[in-house]
Write a protein that holds these residues in place. Sequence first.
Motif, PDB file in Angstrom:
ATOM      1  N   VAL A 195       0.876  -1.176   0.000  1.00  0.00           N
ATOM      2  CA  VAL A 195       0.000   0.000   0.000  1.00  0.00           C
ATOM      3  C   VAL A 195       0.909   1.221   0.000  1.00  0.00           C
ATOM      4  N   MET A 196       0.687   2.141  -0.944  1.00  0.00           N
ATOM      5  CA  MET A 196       1.502   3.348  -1.051  1.00  0.00           C
ATOM      6  C   MET A 196       0.600   4.563  -0.868  1.00  0.00           C
ATOM      7  N   ILE A 197       0.926   5.405   0.111  1.00  0.00           N
ATOM      8  CA  ILE A 197       0.081   6.551   0.459  1.00  0.00           C
ATOM      9  C   ILE A 197       0.938   7.807   0.424  1.00  0.00           C
ATOM     10  N   GLY A 198       0.545   8.780  -0.395  1.00  0.00           N
ATOM     11  CA  GLY A 198       1.322  10.004  -0.518  1.00  0.00           C
ATOM     12  C   GLY A 198       0.443  11.241  -0.456  1.00  0.00           C
ATOM     13  N   ALA A 199       1.014  12.330   0.057  1.00  0.00           N
ATOM     14  CA  ALA A 199       0.291  13.602   0.121  1.00  0.00           C
ATOM     15  C   ALA A 199       1.206  14.719  -0.331  1.00  0.00           C
ATOM     16  N   GLY A 200       0.631  15.676  -1.087  1.00  0.00           N
ATOM     17  CA  GLY A 200       1.411  16.830  -1.523  1.00  0.00           C
ATOM     18  C   GLY A 200       2.622  16.407  -2.330  1.00  0.00           C
ATOM     19  N   VAL A 245       3.391  -0.916   4.003  1.00  0.00           N
ATOM     20  CA  VAL A 245       2.722   0.369   3.851  1.00  0.00           C
ATOM     21  C   VAL A 245       3.781   1.466   3.757  1.00  0.00           C
ATOM     22  N   TYR A 246       3.843   2.126   2.612  1.00  0.00           N
ATOM     23  CA  TYR A 246       4.773   3.240   2.373  1.00  0.00           C
ATOM     24  C   TYR A 246       4.005   4.547   2.498  1.00  0.00           C
ATOM     25  N   ILE A 247       4.502   5.443   3.346  1.00  0.00           N
ATOM     26  CA  ILE A 247       3.802   6.703   3.645  1.00  0.00           C
ATOM     27  C   ILE A 247       4.769   7.847   3.421  1.00  0.00           C
ATOM     28  N   CYS A 248       4.382   8.811   2.606  1.00  0.00           N
ATOM     29  CA  CYS A 248       5.269   9.928   2.316  1.00  0.00           C
ATOM     30  C   CYS A 248       4.446  11.214   2.247  1.00  0.00           C
ATOM     31  N   VAL A 305       3.107  15.826  10.267  1.00  0.00           N
ATOM     32  CA  VAL A 305       1.905  15.646  11.088  1.00  0.00           C
ATOM     33  C   VAL A 305       0.916  14.736  10.380  1.00  0.00           C
ATOM     34  N   TRP A 306       0.736  14.949   9.085  1.00  0.00           N
ATOM     35  CA  TRP A 306      -0.163  14.111   8.297  1.00  0.00           C
ATOM     36  C   TRP A 306       0.297  12.655   8.323  1.00  0.00           C
ATOM     37  N   ALA A 307       1.594  12.431   8.137  1.00  0.00           N
ATOM     38  CA  ALA A 307       2.134  11.068   8.115  1.00  0.00           C
ATOM     39  C   ALA A 307       1.918  10.377   9.451  1.00  0.00           C
ATOM     40  N   ARG A 308       2.065  11.111  10.548  1.00  0.00           N
ATOM     41  CA  ARG A 308       1.838  10.505  11.868  1.00  0.00           C
ATOM     42  C   ARG A 308       0.406  10.010  12.004  1.00  0.00           C
ATOM     43  N   SER A 309      -0.527  10.763  11.440  1.00  0.00           N
ATOM     44  CA  SER A 309      -1.930  10.359  11.491  1.00  0.00           C
ATOM     45  C   SER A 309      -2.162   9.075  10.698  1.00  0.00           C
ATOM     46  N   VAL A 310      -1.537   8.977   9.521  1.00  0.00           N
ATOM     47  CA  VAL A 310      -1.655   7.753   8.718  1.00  0.00           C
ATOM     48  C   VAL A 310      -1.042   6.573   9.454  1.00  0.00           C
ATOM     49  N   ASN A 362       8.216   5.066   6.292  1.00  0.00           N
ATOM     50  CA  ASN A 362       7.839   6.480   6.230  1.00  0.00           C
ATOM     51  C   ASN A 362       9.033   7.334   5.833  1.00  0.00           C
ATOM     52  N   GLU A 363       8.780   8.271   4.923  1.00  0.00           N
ATOM     53  CA  GLU A 363       9.812   9.229   4.507  1.00  0.00           C
ATOM     54  C   GLU A 363       9.476  10.581   5.126  1.00  0.00           C
TER      55      GLU A 363
END
Length: 478
Positions: A353-358, A445-448, A452-457, A473-474
């Motif tokens: 699962v890959m989750i990215g924001a901005g 699960v990759y989170i980037c 603050v947003w990443a901590r929530s994920v 997490n990056e």
Amino acid sequence: MNSSLQMVVPGAARSTPVERFRGQARSRLFRADLLTVLAWSSVAAAIALWLADGGATGFSTLAGSFTALGIVAGLAGMDLVLLMLLLVARLPLIDGAVGHDRALEFHRKLGKPSLYLLLAHGILIAAGYGMAEGLDPVSELVSLWVLVPDMWLAIVSIGLFIAVVVTSLVAVRRRFPYEFWYAVHLLTYAAVLTAIPHQFSTGALFAEGTWQRWYWIAICIATGAALAHYRVLEPIVATVRHQLKVSRVVTEAPGVVSIELTGRHLDELAGNGGRFFIWRFLSPGAWWHPHPFSLSAEPVLFDSSGRGRLRITVRNLGRGSAQLARLKSGTSVAIEGPYGLFSTAARSRDQVVMIGAGIGITPIRALLERTPFEPGNATVILRGHSEAELYLGAEILELCRRRGATLFHLTGPRTTGKQGWMPESAVRSGHRLASYAPHVAGADVYICGPTVWARSVISEARSAGVREEQLHNERFDW
């Protein structure tokens, strides 16, 4: 308004051996545990060698006990300082086991204990010597400064360590630009260099013929060699070998540009999608500024010799990154890396699962391009306030179609609370991470994205049953 776009490529997921990445994960975790054991063993070894050379005899008197405790504190403190330097030396062994972020985290955590031990060393030594000579600790410290060779260097070293630790505090670091903090942090090297002479010239602690002397000579040389090789020599070699130059700068969205670079032997950099490099653009006013950016696309090769093109995508987050939008074609680029574990090297499960924001979407795009998975075994979730903030969204959509991944676009105002990473409308509808990725508990699960947003994920992923070794997490802070 919330927009959820799901794209599923036809065809059921094909089963693959459950052990496909398990061996890799076990090996990496074993190396991390082994490094931890070696780190603490080095502290124990420093104290054990001192005891073996007769250090325990110092506890026969009260004054001697203070002095002996001061010596133990100094040995432990100096050993931790050398460990701190090794953690930022960017050794492949450490980077491949725990990743760059965790190595820096351990580095920061050792800062205060190291300083406290070194302060205790000075205070206890002054107290012990003072008790033996009938002086108070302050008078004894002044006497040591004046009469003992190299002792003034030790006192200067303590002052430098205090400056480094204070500037490393988050509350302090955020008051100054990165360049100021980085320059002050270089004082660590000066602090170590000024601390070493008195260790070998004062007293008989590291006298010739003792095991301690050889131990400290060995670890000081090894630490210095590691720093010189991986922080200085390797970046120079990489810069000369790859000969990167800016070919063009493309606007992706307001405040966001992609920088395309051409170079040589770029086949050697393939497979590092998601990992970051440190870039220095050698133009007036920018050459001294290091930029930690991930690739946003795998290298494209022009021929079998490794000539090709690669790309990074950056957002205007300050004066330094704003300059990059005005880079001229032909600008030479110095490079360090790759670093970090935000890559296939961190995989432990077959599903992903890959989750990215901005701007954190761009490393996700590079990771998606190359990391192995069977059709139906990958989910990509992109988060932005609007479709315009789903950078490189069209490229990601095409990659998902081609590779058989499920894609979600989550846009709209953010909510608050534990599910603050999702749009408010999705939370009102009862959606959770498992709504988009039902298999998340058994996936990497990759989170980037923003911290603050990443901590929530990460918090929700843990609640969904994702184990620590499955979370990657990056971070974007320093």
